[in-house]
Design an enzyme around this catalytic site. Structure first.
Site, PDB file in Angstrom:
ATOM      1  N   ARG A   1       0.801  -1.233   0.000  1.00  0.00           N
ATOM      2  CA  ARG A   1       0.000   0.000   0.000  1.00  0.00           C
ATOM      3  C   ARG A   1       0.827   1.273   0.000  1.00  0.00           C
ATOM      4  NH1 ARG A   1      -3.015  -3.005   3.690  1.00  0.00           N
ATOM      5  NH2 ARG A   1      -4.695  -4.088   2.605  1.00  0.00           N
TER       6      ARG A   1
ATOM      7  N   LYS B   1       4.179  11.551 -12.058  1.00  0.00           N
ATOM      8  CA  LYS B   1       3.316  10.673 -12.869  1.00  0.00           C
ATOM      9  C   LYS B   1       4.002   9.323 -12.985  1.00  0.00           C
ATOM     10  CE  LYS B   1       1.008  14.043 -15.818  1.00  0.00           C
ATOM     11  NZ  LYS B   1       0.774  14.432 -17.224  1.00  0.00           N
TER      12      LYS B   1
ATOM     13  N   GLU C   1      12.451  17.485 -25.476  1.00  0.00           N
ATOM     14  CA  GLU C   1      11.628  17.969 -24.352  1.00  0.00           C
ATOM     15  C   GLU C   1      12.170  19.300 -23.825  1.00  0.00           C
ATOM     16  OE1 GLU C   1       8.860  16.387 -23.578  1.00  0.00           O
ATOM     17  OE2 GLU C   1       9.148  14.248 -23.976  1.00  0.00           O
TER      18      GLU C   1
ATOM     19  N   LYS D   1       9.693  22.900 -15.336  1.00  0.00           N
ATOM     20  CA  LYS D   1       8.745  21.822 -15.068  1.00  0.00           C
ATOM     21  C   LYS D   1       8.255  21.905 -13.621  1.00  0.00           C
ATOM     22  CE  LYS D   1       7.273  17.197 -15.349  1.00  0.00           C
ATOM     23  NZ  LYS D   1       7.342  15.879 -15.934  1.00  0.00           N
TER      24      LYS D   1
ATOM     25  N   GLU E   1      -2.781  18.229 -13.401  1.00  0.00           N
ATOM     26  CA  GLU E   1      -3.092  18.608 -14.773  1.00  0.00           C
ATOM     27  C   GLU E   1      -4.538  19.027 -14.999  1.00  0.00           C
ATOM     28  OE1 GLU E   1      -0.948  16.469 -17.697  1.00  0.00           O
ATOM     29  OE2 GLU E   1      -2.355  16.983 -19.268  1.00  0.00           O
TER      30      GLU E   1
ATOM     31  N   ARG F   1      -0.427  22.593 -16.398  1.00  0.00           N
ATOM     32  CA  ARG F   1       0.434  21.450 -16.729  1.00  0.00           C
ATOM     33  C   ARG F   1       0.229  21.001 -18.168  1.00  0.00           C
ATOM     34  NH1 ARG F   1       2.318  16.512 -12.682  1.00  0.00           N
ATOM     35  NH2 ARG F   1       3.790  15.622 -14.146  1.00  0.00           N
TER      36      ARG F   1
ATOM     37  N   ASN G   1       2.177  19.560 -22.875  1.00  0.00           N
ATOM     38  CA  ASN G   1       1.729  18.652 -23.943  1.00  0.00           C
ATOM     39  C   ASN G   1       2.033  19.159 -25.347  1.00  0.00           C
ATOM     40  OD1 ASN G   1       0.703  16.993 -22.009  1.00  0.00           O
ATOM     41  ND2 ASN G   1      -1.376  17.828 -22.146  1.00  0.00           N
TER      42      ASN G   1
ATOM     43  N   HIS H   1       2.798  16.802 -28.016  1.00  0.00           N
ATOM     44  CA  HIS H   1       2.475  15.459 -27.533  1.00  0.00           C
ATOM     45  C   HIS H   1       1.163  14.904 -28.064  1.00  0.00           C
ATOM     46  CE1 HIS H   1       5.905  16.027 -24.976  1.00  0.00           C
ATOM     47  NE2 HIS H   1       5.770  14.809 -24.472  1.00  0.00           N
TER      48      HIS H   1
ATOM     49  N   HIS I   1       1.801  11.581 -29.778  1.00  0.00           N
ATOM     50  CA  HIS I   1       1.270  10.275 -29.367  1.00  0.00           C
ATOM     51  C   HIS I   1       0.591   9.568 -30.539  1.00  0.00           C
ATOM     52  CE1 HIS I   1       1.181  11.658 -24.905  1.00  0.00           C
ATOM     53  NE2 HIS I   1       2.313  11.066 -25.208  1.00  0.00           N
TER      54      HIS I   1
ATOM     55  N   HIS J   1      10.380   8.413 -28.314  1.00  0.00           N
ATOM     56  CA  HIS J   1       9.361   9.348 -27.838  1.00  0.00           C
ATOM     57  C   HIS J   1       9.687  10.802 -28.224  1.00  0.00           C
ATOM     58  CE1 HIS J   1       6.389  11.206 -25.244  1.00  0.00           C
ATOM     59  NE2 HIS J   1       7.349  11.916 -24.674  1.00  0.00           N
TER      60      HIS J   1
HETATM   61  N1  LIG Z   1       6.384  10.437 -15.786  1.00  0.00           N
HETATM   62  C1  LIG Z   1       6.496  11.415 -16.637  1.00  0.00           C
HETATM   63  O1  LIG Z   1       6.186  12.562 -16.348  1.00  0.00           O
HETATM   64  C2  LIG Z   1       7.064  11.119 -17.989  1.00  0.00           C
HETATM   65  C3  LIG Z   1       7.442  12.159 -18.814  1.00  0.00           C
HETATM   66  C4  LIG Z   1       8.010  11.847 -20.044  1.00  0.00           C
HETATM   67  C5  LIG Z   1       8.163  10.520 -20.429  1.00  0.00           C
HETATM   68  N2  LIG Z   1       7.775   9.525 -19.593  1.00  0.00           N
HETATM   69  C6  LIG Z   1       7.953   8.115 -19.960  1.00  0.00           C
HETATM   70  O2  LIG Z   1       9.336   7.874 -20.077  1.00  0.00           O
HETATM   71  C7  LIG Z   1       9.567   6.844 -21.037  1.00  0.00           C
HETATM   72  C8  LIG Z   1      10.653   7.277 -21.954  1.00  0.00           C
HETATM   73  O3  LIG Z   1      11.811   7.501 -21.187  1.00  0.00           O
HETATM   74  P1  LIG Z   1      13.268   7.387 -21.801  1.00  0.00           P
HETATM   75  O4  LIG Z   1      13.332   8.176 -23.039  1.00  0.00           O
HETATM   76  O5  LIG Z   1      14.204   7.684 -20.704  1.00  0.00           O
HETATM   77  O6  LIG Z   1      13.323   5.856 -22.287  1.00  0.00           O
HETATM   78  P2  LIG Z   1      13.870   4.525 -21.621  1.00  0.00           P
HETATM   79  O7  LIG Z   1      13.674   4.501 -20.172  1.00  0.00           O
HETATM   80  O8  LIG Z   1      13.334   3.405 -22.417  1.00  0.00           O
HETATM   81  O9  LIG Z   1      15.438   4.630 -21.909  1.00  0.00           O
HETATM   82  C9  LIG Z   1      15.868   4.694 -23.238  1.00  0.00           C
HETATM   83  C10 LIG Z   1      16.943   3.631 -23.547  1.00  0.00           C
HETATM   84  O10 LIG Z   1      18.192   4.057 -23.017  1.00  0.00           O
HETATM   85  C11 LIG Z   1      18.755   3.031 -22.203  1.00  0.00           C
HETATM   86  N3  LIG Z   1      19.535   3.738 -21.195  1.00  0.00           N
HETATM   87  C12 LIG Z   1      19.072   4.397 -20.121  1.00  0.00           C
HETATM   88  N4  LIG Z   1      20.076   5.027 -19.504  1.00  0.00           N
HETATM   89  C13 LIG Z   1      21.193   4.730 -20.184  1.00  0.00           C
HETATM   90  C14 LIG Z   1      22.546   5.096 -20.031  1.00  0.00           C
HETATM   91  N5  LIG Z   1      22.927   5.936 -19.075  1.00  0.00           N
HETATM   92  N6  LIG Z   1      23.441   4.620 -20.931  1.00  0.00           N
HETATM   93  C15 LIG Z   1      23.037   3.815 -21.947  1.00  0.00           C
HETATM   94  N7  LIG Z   1      21.768   3.445 -22.146  1.00  0.00           N
HETATM   95  C16 LIG Z   1      20.856   3.903 -21.269  1.00  0.00           C
HETATM   96  C17 LIG Z   1      17.575   2.274 -21.706  1.00  0.00           C
HETATM   97  O11 LIG Z   1      17.938   0.977 -21.299  1.00  0.00           O
HETATM   98  C18 LIG Z   1      16.668   2.269 -22.933  1.00  0.00           C
HETATM   99  O12 LIG Z   1      17.065   1.281 -23.831  1.00  0.00           O
HETATM  100  C19 LIG Z   1       8.247   6.595 -21.712  1.00  0.00           C
HETATM  101  O13 LIG Z   1       7.704   5.390 -21.215  1.00  0.00           O
HETATM  102  C20 LIG Z   1       7.380   7.777 -21.292  1.00  0.00           C
HETATM  103  O14 LIG Z   1       6.023   7.440 -21.196  1.00  0.00           O
HETATM  104  C21 LIG Z   1       7.226   9.800 -18.394  1.00  0.00           C
HETATM  105 ZN   LIG Z   2       7.289  13.726 -23.549  1.00  0.00          ZN
END
Ligand SMILES: NC(=O)c1ccc[n+]([C@@H]2O[C@H](COP(=O)([O-])OP(=O)(O)OC[C@H]3O[C@@H](n4cnc5c(N)ncnc54)[C@H](O)[C@@H]3O)[C@@H](O)[C@H]2O)c1
Ligand SMILES: [Zn+2]
Length: 348
Positions: A112, A134, A176, A214, A224, A228, A232, A235, A239, A252
């Site tokens: 929990r 998030k 971003e 941010k 949001e 917030r 987007n 986005h 998306h 992304h």
């Molecule tokens: N919570 C939020 O507010 C928020 C905001 C934006 C995106 N997101 C989410 O984040 C995700 C995308 O995140 P991301 O772009 O970090 O992708 P990811 O977490 O998939 O990482 C991208 C790739 O890089 C690799 N990697 C990570 N760190 C590394 C390093 N230091 N050296 C070498 N390789 C490395 C990972 O293994 C992966 O293959 C999506 O799922 C998206 O929905 C969330």
């Molecule tokens: Zn984004």
């Protein structure tokens, strides 16, 4: 009869984001590091050497957005049980946005709720995903449809992890940064137009300013309902690009950049931004290798995809569009023809 349960909640959810060399983290409770195989191979040993805690466990999952689902959450939760973590234990998200989102969600529901901290290892997670609370996973119906708002106890940003990050992933994070600068901070945008993010100092400055922006938005609007939504920009279209091109074809940030270009065409049509300013935003993206355009095979079908976004309410889409440079407008009720025309022009 009405029985009221008054919990008198006054929870302090505030937390710090530390930017700089991470050299020691000391805890007086059991911790579990959640990461994936790629990051574990590169950096887990180093991270473990920086942590002082009574016990340090690990949950290591497969790499990739395709594993960001409830099955993986189940596997992580089993592992946490194996490790005998209790309600006082702490999870450490060590990775990109995928790891951060899933660890935060596990922290929300394991026994929990336990605490978690974020140690982001991608630029995208540093500037965007790791702060704001998030968390969640995807399912067959779409991205991030299952989840919870859950703020970390702290975020620790250290650019040393980025040395191993592939260039394409780095640029995806830069999308971003440009997104936030273009809609929230003109001066920052102007600095970015000539910034060299291969320079450590300039990179740290850009990360810090993005987090400031941010954080400011999240403080004003955690869940949001208003401001917030400015985040987007790019986005809503992005998306739809992710969905239509099949998750995985583009990163992304690449989809967001292509989505920003469609949003710019829409903002031009609505006279929110002049063509020259839109071009400046597009040149800033190009500096990070983000020059691709997305040409949809069918703008009508693409338009319909916009309605599948979870941000769509009552079948109404609100677009976050740039207003000049450094400002934004949230606009709904845009005639379909205008949107379709922007979708087509954004691909030219
Ligand atoms: N919570 C939020 O507010 C928020 C905001 C934006 C995106 N997101 C989410 O984040 C995700 C995308 O995140 P991301 O772009 O970090 O992708 P990811 O977490 O998939 O990482 C991208 C790739 O890089 C690799 N990697 C990570 N760190 C590394 C390093 N230091 N050296 C070498 N390789 C490395 C990972 O293994 C992966 O293959 C999506 O799922 C998206 O929905 C969330
Ligand atoms: Zn984004």
């Amino acid at each position: 009869m009405i029985i009221n349960i008054n919990l008198n909640k006054r929870i302090d959810d505030s937390y710090n984001i530390y930017i700089g060399n991470l050299d020691r983290l000391t805890f007086d409770m059991k911790v579990a590091i959640v990461t994936n195989k790629t990051i574990a191979a590169l950096h887990l040993e180093k991270l473990r050497s920086l942590i002082v805690a009574p016990e340090i466990g690990e949950a290591i999952i497969e790499d990739g957005e395709q594993h960001k689902n409830l099955a993986t959450i189940g596997a992580i939760l089993d592992r946490l049980c194996d490790l005998r973590l209790d309600r006082k234990s702490l999870l450490i998200a060590f990775g990109g946005g995928v790891i951060g989102d899933m660890t935060g969600f596990c922290a929300a529901i394991y026994q929990r709720g336990v605490s978690f901290i974020q140690i982001p290892t991608t630029l995208l997670a540093m500037v965007d995903a790791s702060a704001g609370g998030k968390t969640g996973v995807n399912n067959d119906y779409g991205k991030n449809l299952i989840g919870a708002f859950n703020q970390p106890k702290s975020v620790h940003i250290d650019t040393k992890w980025l040395t191993s990050l592939p260039r394409r992933e780095f640029n995806s994070g830069a999308a971003e940064i440009v997104k936030m600068a273009a809609t929230l901070d003109r001066e920052f945008f102007e600095r970015l137009e000539s910034a060299n993010l291969s320079d450590e100092r300039e990179l740290i400055a850009a990360i810090a300013q993005s987090i400031h922006l941010k954080a400011d938005i999240v403080m004003r609007d955690e869940k949001e309902s208003g401001a917030r939504a400015a985040l987007n920009y790019g986005h809503t279209f992005g998306h739809a690009i992710e969905k239509e091109s099949g998750y995985g074809a583009y990163l992304h940030g690449e989809c967001v950049a292509m989505g920003m270009i469609m949003a710019n065409r829409l903002a031009e049509a609505l006279e929110l931004i002049r063509e020259k300013e839109a071009q400046r935003i597009e040149r800033a993206l190009e500096r990070f290798g983000l020059s691709a355009r997305y040409k949809t095979p069918n703008p009508e079908a693409f338009y319909d995809l916009l309605f599948l976004d979870k941000k769509t309410r009552d079948n109404k889409i609100t677009f976050a569009l740039p207003r000049s440079i450094g400002g934004y407008s949230l606009v709904s009720d845009i005639p379909k023809e205008l949107v379709i025309s922007a979708i087509a022009k954004g691909g030219e």
